[in-house]
Write a protein that holds these residues in place. Structure first.
Motif, PDB file in Angstrom:
ATOM      1  N   CYS A  76       0.843  -1.195   0.000  1.00  0.00           N
ATOM      2  CA  CYS A  76       0.000   0.000   0.000  1.00  0.00           C
ATOM      3  C   CYS A  76       0.881   1.249   0.000  1.00  0.00           C
ATOM      4  CB  CYS A  76      -0.896   0.001   1.232  1.00  0.00           C
ATOM      5  SG  CYS A  76      -1.864   1.505   1.462  1.00  0.00           S
ATOM      6  N   ALA A  77       0.517   2.223  -0.825  1.00  0.00           N
ATOM      7  CA  ALA A  77       1.282   3.467  -0.930  1.00  0.00           C
ATOM      8  C   ALA A  77       1.192   4.296   0.345  1.00  0.00           C
ATOM      9  CB  ALA A  77       0.786   4.288  -2.118  1.00  0.00           C
ATOM     10  N   ARG A  78       0.171   4.091   1.143  1.00  0.00           N
ATOM     11  CA  ARG A  78      -0.010   4.891   2.352  1.00  0.00           C
ATOM     12  C   ARG A  78       0.500   4.190   3.607  1.00  0.00           C
ATOM     13  NH1 ARG A  78      -5.524   7.173   2.566  1.00  0.00           N
ATOM     14  NH2 ARG A  78      -4.616   8.694   1.190  1.00  0.00           N
ATOM     15  N   CYS A  79       0.086   2.926   3.815  1.00  0.00           N
ATOM     16  CA  CYS A  79       0.431   2.278   5.087  1.00  0.00           C
ATOM     17  C   CYS A  79       1.471   1.179   4.950  1.00  0.00           C
ATOM     18  CB  CYS A  79      -0.825   1.735   5.762  1.00  0.00           C
ATOM     19  SG  CYS A  79      -1.634   0.402   4.846  1.00  0.00           S
ATOM     20  N   GLY A  80       1.783   0.743   3.730  1.00  0.00           N
ATOM     21  CA  GLY A  80       2.841  -0.221   3.510  1.00  0.00           C
ATOM     22  C   GLY A  80       2.473  -1.683   3.688  1.00  0.00           C
ATOM     23  N   ILE A  81       1.211  -1.996   4.037  1.00  0.00           N
ATOM     24  CA  ILE A  81       0.850  -3.407   4.192  1.00  0.00           C
ATOM     25  C   ILE A  81       0.678  -4.048   2.821  1.00  0.00           C
ATOM     26  CG2 ILE A  81      -0.274  -2.964   6.411  1.00  0.00           C
ATOM     27  CD1 ILE A  81      -2.947  -3.464   5.025  1.00  0.00           C
ATOM     28  N   SER A  82       0.702  -5.379   2.787  1.00  0.00           N
ATOM     29  CA  SER A  82       0.554  -6.110   1.535  1.00  0.00           C
ATOM     30  C   SER A  82      -0.864  -5.934   0.991  1.00  0.00           C
ATOM     31  CB  SER A  82       0.836  -7.592   1.779  1.00  0.00           C
ATOM     32  OG  SER A  82       0.737  -8.297   0.575  1.00  0.00           O
ATOM     33  N   VAL A  83      -0.963  -5.728  -0.299  1.00  0.00           N
ATOM     34  CA  VAL A  83      -2.238  -5.465  -0.955  1.00  0.00           C
ATOM     35  C   VAL A  83      -2.654  -6.700  -1.738  1.00  0.00           C
ATOM     36  CG1 VAL A  83      -3.387  -3.968  -2.625  1.00  0.00           C
ATOM     37  CG2 VAL A  83      -1.649  -3.030  -1.122  1.00  0.00           C
ATOM     38  N   SER A  84      -3.950  -7.039  -1.707  1.00  0.00           N
ATOM     39  CA  SER A  84      -4.435  -8.208  -2.436  1.00  0.00           C
ATOM     40  C   SER A  84      -4.425  -7.936  -3.936  1.00  0.00           C
ATOM     41  CB  SER A  84      -5.857  -8.563  -1.987  1.00  0.00           C
ATOM     42  OG  SER A  84      -6.773  -7.618  -2.476  1.00  0.00           O
ATOM     43  N   ALA A  85      -4.491  -9.014  -4.701  1.00  0.00           N
ATOM     44  CA  ALA A  85      -4.517  -8.898  -6.155  1.00  0.00           C
ATOM     45  C   ALA A  85      -5.763  -8.127  -6.609  1.00  0.00           C
ATOM     46  CB  ALA A  85      -4.477 -10.283  -6.788  1.00  0.00           C
TER      47      ALA A  85
END
Length: 112
Positions: A76-85
């Motif tokens: 994620c560009a804001r929080c850095g967590i992994s983003v789903s497909a």
């Protein structure tokens, strides 16, 4: 105008739903929806009393926790967590809305 009258009025017009989507931008449609919502006035009629029903306390619904899909390897560009497909595809499809960035929409409701 009541919502059921509005629908009837709208259906009398000579255009299809798809042609309307081509004419009206999402911003215009959102403004219209917000203006229409602002006109809402709650009913003053006590329907429970009218039909002899006891007024019950509203049932609290459990919060819905979104379940992210498989990770896409993108953060994620804001929080850095992994983003789903799915989130990655959604953000890529809506580049203008997200300024070309990928956000964790489902996992962190404050992002995006």
């Amino acid at each position: 105008m009541k919502v059921d009258q509005f629908r009837t009025h709208l259906l009398k017009r000579d255009f299809s739903s798809l042609s309307m989507l081509k004419i009206v931008s999402s911003g215009t449609l959102e403004r219209f929806g917000r203006q229409h919502f602002a006109l809402h006035q709650p009913s003053e009629r006590d329907w429970a009393k009218r039909f002899g029903l006891q007024t019950a306390a509203p049932i609290a619904e459990p919060p819905i926790e979104p379940v992210p899909g498989p990770a896409s390897g993108v953060s994620c560009a804001r929080c850095g967590i992994s983003v789903s497909a799915a989130e990655t595809r959604f953000c890529q499809f809506n580049k203008a809305r997200f300024d070309g960035q990928i956000f964790a929409i489902l996992a962190n409701m404050s992002c995006g």
